[in-house]
Structures are given as structure tokens and as C-alpha cells.
Scaffold this motif. Structure first.
Motif, PDB file in Angstrom:
ATOM      1  N   VAL A 118      48.610  81.383  63.162  1.00 40.35           N
ATOM      2  CA  VAL A 118      47.575  81.737  62.192  1.00 40.35           C
ATOM      3  C   VAL A 118      46.526  82.664  62.799  1.00 40.35           C
ATOM      4  O   VAL A 118      46.238  82.612  64.000  1.00 40.35           O
ATOM      5  CB  VAL A 118      46.902  80.471  61.628  1.00 40.35           C
ATOM      6  N   ASP A 119      45.949  83.485  61.933  1.00 43.94           N
ATOM      7  CA  ASP A 119      45.016  84.511  62.385  1.00 43.94           C
ATOM      8  C   ASP A 119      43.770  83.917  63.035  1.00 43.94           C
ATOM      9  O   ASP A 119      43.204  84.509  63.957  1.00 43.94           O
ATOM     10  CB  ASP A 119      44.628  85.394  61.197  1.00 43.94           C
ATOM     11  N   GLU A 120      43.338  82.743  62.582  1.00 49.10           N
ATOM     12  CA  GLU A 120      42.115  82.163  63.133  1.00 49.10           C
ATOM     13  C   GLU A 120      42.282  81.738  64.594  1.00 49.10           C
ATOM     14  O   GLU A 120      41.292  81.517  65.296  1.00 49.10           O
ATOM     15  CB  GLU A 120      41.658  80.965  62.299  1.00 49.10           C
ATOM     16  N   GLY A 121      43.515  81.635  65.058  1.00 49.65           N
ATOM     17  CA  GLY A 121      43.746  81.281  66.450  1.00 49.65           C
ATOM     18  C   GLY A 121      43.962  82.468  67.366  1.00 49.65           C
ATOM     19  O   GLY A 121      44.129  82.299  68.578  1.00 49.65           O
ATOM     20  N   VAL A 122      43.970  83.676  66.814  1.00 46.10           N
ATOM     21  CA  VAL A 122      44.264  84.873  67.607  1.00 46.10           C
ATOM     22  C   VAL A 122      43.051  85.248  68.462  1.00 46.10           C
ATOM     23  O   VAL A 122      41.920  85.283  67.969  1.00 46.10           O
ATOM     24  CB  VAL A 122      44.659  86.042  66.678  1.00 46.10           C
ATOM     25  N   PRO A 123      43.250  85.553  69.737  1.00 49.09           N
ATOM     26  CA  PRO A 123      42.130  85.798  70.663  1.00 49.09           C
ATOM     27  C   PRO A 123      41.598  87.232  70.606  1.00 49.09           C
ATOM     28  O   PRO A 123      41.709  87.997  71.573  1.00 49.09           O
ATOM     29  CB  PRO A 123      42.761  85.488  72.020  1.00 49.09           C
ATOM     30  N   TYR A 124      40.985  87.594  69.496  1.00 46.78           N
ATOM     31  CA  TYR A 124      40.455  88.952  69.360  1.00 46.78           C
ATOM     32  C   TYR A 124      39.423  89.264  70.449  1.00 46.78           C
ATOM     33  O   TYR A 124      39.442  90.347  71.045  1.00 46.78           O
ATOM     34  CB  TYR A 124      39.822  89.132  67.979  1.00 46.78           C
ATOM     35  N   ASP A 125      38.517  88.334  70.700  1.00 47.46           N
ATOM     36  CA  ASP A 125      37.480  88.574  71.708  1.00 47.46           C
ATOM     37  C   ASP A 125      38.081  88.720  73.100  1.00 47.46           C
ATOM     38  O   ASP A 125      37.645  89.567  73.894  1.00 47.46           O
ATOM     39  CB  ASP A 125      36.462  87.429  71.705  1.00 47.46           C
ATOM     40  N   GLU A 126      39.075  87.892  73.403  1.00 46.78           N
ATOM     41  CA  GLU A 126      39.695  87.948  74.726  1.00 46.78           C
ATOM     42  C   GLU A 126      40.449  89.264  74.929  1.00 46.78           C
ATOM     43  O   GLU A 126      40.468  89.811  76.037  1.00 46.78           O
ATOM     44  CB  GLU A 126      40.631  86.753  74.914  1.00 46.78           C
ATOM     45  N   VAL A 127      41.078  89.765  73.876  1.00 48.29           N
ATOM     46  CA  VAL A 127      41.747  91.065  73.966  1.00 48.29           C
ATOM     47  C   VAL A 127      40.735  92.156  74.291  1.00 48.29           C
ATOM     48  O   VAL A 127      40.960  93.010  75.157  1.00 48.29           O
ATOM     49  CB  VAL A 127      42.492  91.385  72.652  1.00 48.29           C
ATOM     50  N   ARG A 128      39.594  92.121  73.600  1.00 51.50           N
ATOM     51  CA  ARG A 128      38.569  93.139  73.853  1.00 51.50           C
ATOM     52  C   ARG A 128      37.930  92.981  75.228  1.00 51.50           C
ATOM     53  O   ARG A 128      37.415  93.951  75.795  1.00 51.50           O
ATOM     54  CB  ARG A 128      37.502  93.073  72.757  1.00 51.50           C
ATOM     55  N   ALA A 129      37.978  91.769  75.780  1.00 48.32           N
ATOM     56  CA  ALA A 129      37.349  91.521  77.078  1.00 48.32           C
ATOM     57  C   ALA A 129      38.248  91.886  78.253  1.00 48.32           C
ATOM     58  O   ALA A 129      37.757  92.036  79.375  1.00 48.32           O
ATOM     59  CB  ALA A 129      36.937  90.048  77.187  1.00 48.32           C
ATOM     60  N   ASN A 130      39.550  92.024  78.014  1.00 47.53           N
ATOM     61  CA  ASN A 130      40.483  92.289  79.113  1.00 47.53           C
ATOM     62  C   ASN A 130      41.013  93.715  79.009  1.00 47.53           C
ATOM     63  O   ASN A 130      41.725  94.053  78.062  1.00 47.53           O
ATOM     64  CB  ASN A 130      41.646  91.293  79.067  1.00 47.53           C
ATOM     65  N   PRO A 131      40.715  94.575  79.972  1.00 45.86           N
ATOM     66  CA  PRO A 131      41.155  95.980  79.896  1.00 45.86           C
ATOM     67  C   PRO A 131      42.662  96.157  80.001  1.00 45.86           C
ATOM     68  O   PRO A 131      43.164  97.258  79.761  1.00 45.86           O
ATOM     69  CB  PRO A 131      40.440  96.635  81.075  1.00 45.86           C
TER      70      PRO A 131
END
Length: 428
Positions: free
Chosen positions: A347-360
Motif C-alpha cells: 500500500v502507498d501509505e507504507g512507501v518510504p517517500y522520505d527515505e528515498v529523498r534522503a538517500n542519494p
């Protein structure tokens, strides 16, 4: 859902790593973005549920792959697991060493590797090799997996990309034998680690890549996070990972389809594995066999079996520890992520959007629809398979000749060149 091409949305760090392709150095995001062709969803499959349900309809199976199975042992616990190597067609018949367990059966187009073949394994060639990890209770035979592996392993002169490939089957999956008192879990990376060591020994010069699907993507993320900058993979692709298992489980049980279809089917599949290998667990004092059998849903199986076998106090403790969100922050290899926002399982609510943006090292593409490991398009084909293949192929751009790259684009992904042109430097 719109009935016109949906352009994927990119998610990445503001300061991504840079990659050298040919004579030009590009940010990771600039390298990955040209690979994202529009998703032209089949208009009859207009939401995530219909897309996901369609995966059960296997009326069209163009991806024929033949495997030779190698049985390996993990010295950490003495347990065995299987690796299915892609082999050319045709291949000679071989007796099945797993006849006692499988009744003489193996998955379609799969045979046991002969002792002679096993002894010949190994090469000093530098052929790129991809490792695939299947979804929950799946295996090398799954169509979603073969839709990626087949074009990757096709010969270059036949329009493919010339990869070697193998599939890690989780213990007990794909009609494999279980030799200890455990199956697998979403945090169990020991077999993958042992497999990578084995491949590095027999193919010391081959660059290794990996692709994970759903549950396998979660395991793969945990592995690359644990390995950090020591990870052997040159790049990985993650498709429809559930990421946060506790969030995903609770989301499933908020809806009728989630609990009575998805969770019940997945729980039933795991109980089937349990029954096939019941002799390994029936005398284990940690397991109440009748309780496991009475369960209906996936979280009940994980509560009554998985958490008990692997020493977790509760199913919630298991889900929190096995979730791969935090390990995504630790990955130090180029990591490509594909996700459909209407995925009813991951589910979309579990997707790590912030973590993706935090890791280059991370780049994620999301589509508004596509379901779980589905992405069926109008006119046939699956968007995620085409995209994952291009991702892994372009990761080789420093080692492939321009002829090989252009030939693959022409034969396999003409749409990428026409709709979303790739920078010419990527073809060098």
C-alpha cells in the motif's frame, strides 16, 4: 484512472550520486529519468484490484525459460536452499534428486543440475549476471519474474541483452526441499548472502545485479542495507515492495477485499507450504500445529508460525523488525524502485517517500495505477518488466558497446527511443 498514457512521477534526492556513462558524468536522476516511458494501462483494467486480479489469468505466457536447479547449503544453520540457473534450450533430461519430496515433480521447464554440470560451474568471463528474488511463496516459475528475466537473458543477436541469470528460491518454495525446522521470513537474508558468496567464488569476474519482486524486494532491500558499502551488487531494481509490513498488514484488514481476498489467499499459500513440509515442524515445541492450521489470514500464519520459529515475541515485533524502510537509508548501491500508488498489497501509505529523498543512491518511479506486480498495458505487455529491463541494461552502459545498447533498444524497447529519447551519451 485516466484512459490515456500516465507519465511516471520521479522521486529522488536533491543531491543524488553521479554516474559516469561513456564520456559524460550524470546525476543519478538524470541517468534514470529517460528510462521512464509512459504507462499505457489496459482500459479494461482500470484500477489496482483489476490489474492485480489479472495476474492470475495466465492465458498469454510468451516468456519461456529453462532452469537447471542447484542445491546449496547455508553453513550458518545447515539448512539447504535452491538456486535455479537459466540454461539454454534444449537441455538433456536429468533425474530429479528431489523426487522424495516433490513426487518426482519440479516446476515447469526446470530440472536438477547434474553432478557433471555442477562440477563445470564457474568461469572467468565477465558476463553480467542478475539474481532474482521472487514474491511470497512464489518461485522461479512465476510469470512476473520471467517477464523480466527472459528478455535480459536472451542473446544480444536475438534482440536481448545477454545477461546470465539465476533465481534464489526461498526455502520450501518452488517445490524445493526443507531440511531444517524453518522456512523463511522477510528479514532472513542469510541464504541470499551465502548465494552471493558462492557466485563470487565460481564467477569472480562477473558483475552482479539483482531484482526483487514484492516480498523478495523487501528481503533484497534488507540485504543491501545490511551490506552497506560492501555490497557486491552494481545496481538493484525493486518492484512492488511492501516496505512497512505492519502498515501493509493493517491496511489489508481495513477492507473486505484486503482481508477476505489478498490476506486470505497469501495466508492459504503459506499454510500450503507448511503442510507440504509438516514433518519438519510437527515436533517443534514452539509450534501449535492445530493453531497454524486453523488460521485464515496471513498475519495469523506469521503470528502462529513465522514469529515463533524466528524468536519474535509478537507478530508486530516481527513485522517492525523485518520491514525494509530503515535499511533503505543504508543502501550504498544505485537502487531503482517501481511502485503503483493503487497497489492493494504494497500500500502507498507504507512507501518510504522520505527515505528515498534522503538517500542519494535511490531513485523511485511511481504510477497512479498498476496494481501489485501487474502494470498490464493496452495491447499487451507489462510496464514494470520493460522498465526493469532497461534499468538493468543501462546500468551496464560503461561496459556494453554502443552497438549492443542500440540493438537492444531497437529490438526490445523502441518505445523508449521514440517517446522518451535517451541522451546520446548513454549509448556510448
Amino acid at each position: 484512472m485516466p484512459f490515456w498514457p500516465a507519465h511516471p512521477t520521479s522521486h529522488h534526492s536533491r543531491s543524488p550520486i553521479t554516474l559516469k556513462t561513456g564520456t559524460k558524468t550524470l546525476p543519478f536522476s538524470a541517468f534514470a529519468a529517460p528510462l521512464l516511458t509512459p504507462f499505457r494501462a489496459n482500459p479494461l483494467l482500470f484500477n489496482g484490484h483489476l490489474q492485480t486480479f489479472w495476474t492470475a489469468v495466465k492465458w498469454n505466457d510468451p516468456h519461456t525459460i529453462h532452469y537447471a536447479r542447484q542445491r546449496l547449503q547455508n553453513p550458518a544453520d545447515g539448512g539447504h536452499f535452491t538456486v535455479d540457473f537459466v540454461v539454454p534450450e534444449p537441455f538433456p533430461p536429468a533425474p530429479s534428486s528431489t523426487e522424495a519430496v516433490t513426487g518426482g515433480r519440479l516446476p515447469p521447464r526446470t530440472r536438477d543440475m547434474t553432478e557433471e554440470e555442477g562440477a563445470r560451474l564457474g568461469s572467468d568471463d565477465d558476463t553480467p549476471m542478475v539474481i532474482a528474488l521472487h514474491g511470497l511463496s512464489g518461485g522461479s516459475h512465476e510469470l512476473y519474474l520471467r517477464s523480466v528475466i527472459a528478455p535480459l537473458t536472451r542473446k544480444v543477436e536475438e534482440g536481448g541483452s545477454g545477461f546470465a541469470a539465476c533465481v534464489l528460491n526461498a526455502r520450501g518454495c518452488a517445490l524445493s526441499e526443507v531440511t531444517t525446522g524453518q522456512l523463511f521470513n522477510a528479514r532472513f537474508t542469510a541464504d541470499l548472502r551465502q548465494m552471493v558468496r558462492y557466485l563470487q567464488e565460481v564467477y569472480p569476474r562477473r558483475p552482479l545485479y539483482a531484482v526483487g519482486f514484492s516480498y523478495g524486494a523487501n528481503i533484497l532491500t534488507n540485504y543491501i542495507g545490511e551490506e552497506g558499502d560492501k555490497c557486491a551488487f552494481k545496481a538493484v531494481a525493486l518492484c512492488s515492495s511492501p516496505w512497512n509490513l505492519e502498515v501493509a498488514s493493517k491496511a489489508l484488514h481495513r477492507t473486505y477485499l484486503g482481508s477476505e481476498v489478498y490476506s486470505k489467499v497469501m495466508g492459504g499459500n503459506m499454510r500450503n507450504l507448511f503442510e507440504i513440509h509438516i514433518d519438519n515442524f510437527s515436533e517443534d515445541p514452539r509450534i501449535d500445529v492445530d493453531l497454524v492450521r486453523r488460521g485464515k489470514y496471513l498475519y495469523e500464519f506469521d503470528r502462529d508460525f513465522t514469529a515463533q520459529i524466528f524468536g519474535y515475541a509478537t507478530v508486530g515485533a516481527y513485522y517492525r523488525d523485518a520491514s525494509s524502510v530503515d535499511n533503505l537509508l543504508k543502501t550504498r548501491v544505485p537502487t531503482f524502485i517501481l511502485h503503483a500508488k493503487d497497489d492493494p498489497v504494497a500500500v502507498d501509505e507504507g512507501v518510504p517517500y522520505d527515505e528515498v529523498r534522503a538517500n542519494p543512491y535511490c531513485f523511485m518511479a511511481t504510477t497512479p495505477t498498476g496494481g501489485h506486480l501487474s502494470w498490464f498495458e493496452y495491447g499487451g505487455g507489462r510496464w514494470f518488466a520493460r522498465t526493469a529491463c532497461l534499468i538493468l541494461l543501462l546500468s551496464l552502459s560503461m561496459t556494453l558497446t554502443s552497438f549492443q545498447v542500440v540493438d537492444f533498444f531497437t529490438a526490445f524497447a523502441r518505445e523508449v527511443v521514440e517517446v522518451n529519447p535517451v541522451d546520446e551519451t548513454l549509448k556510448q
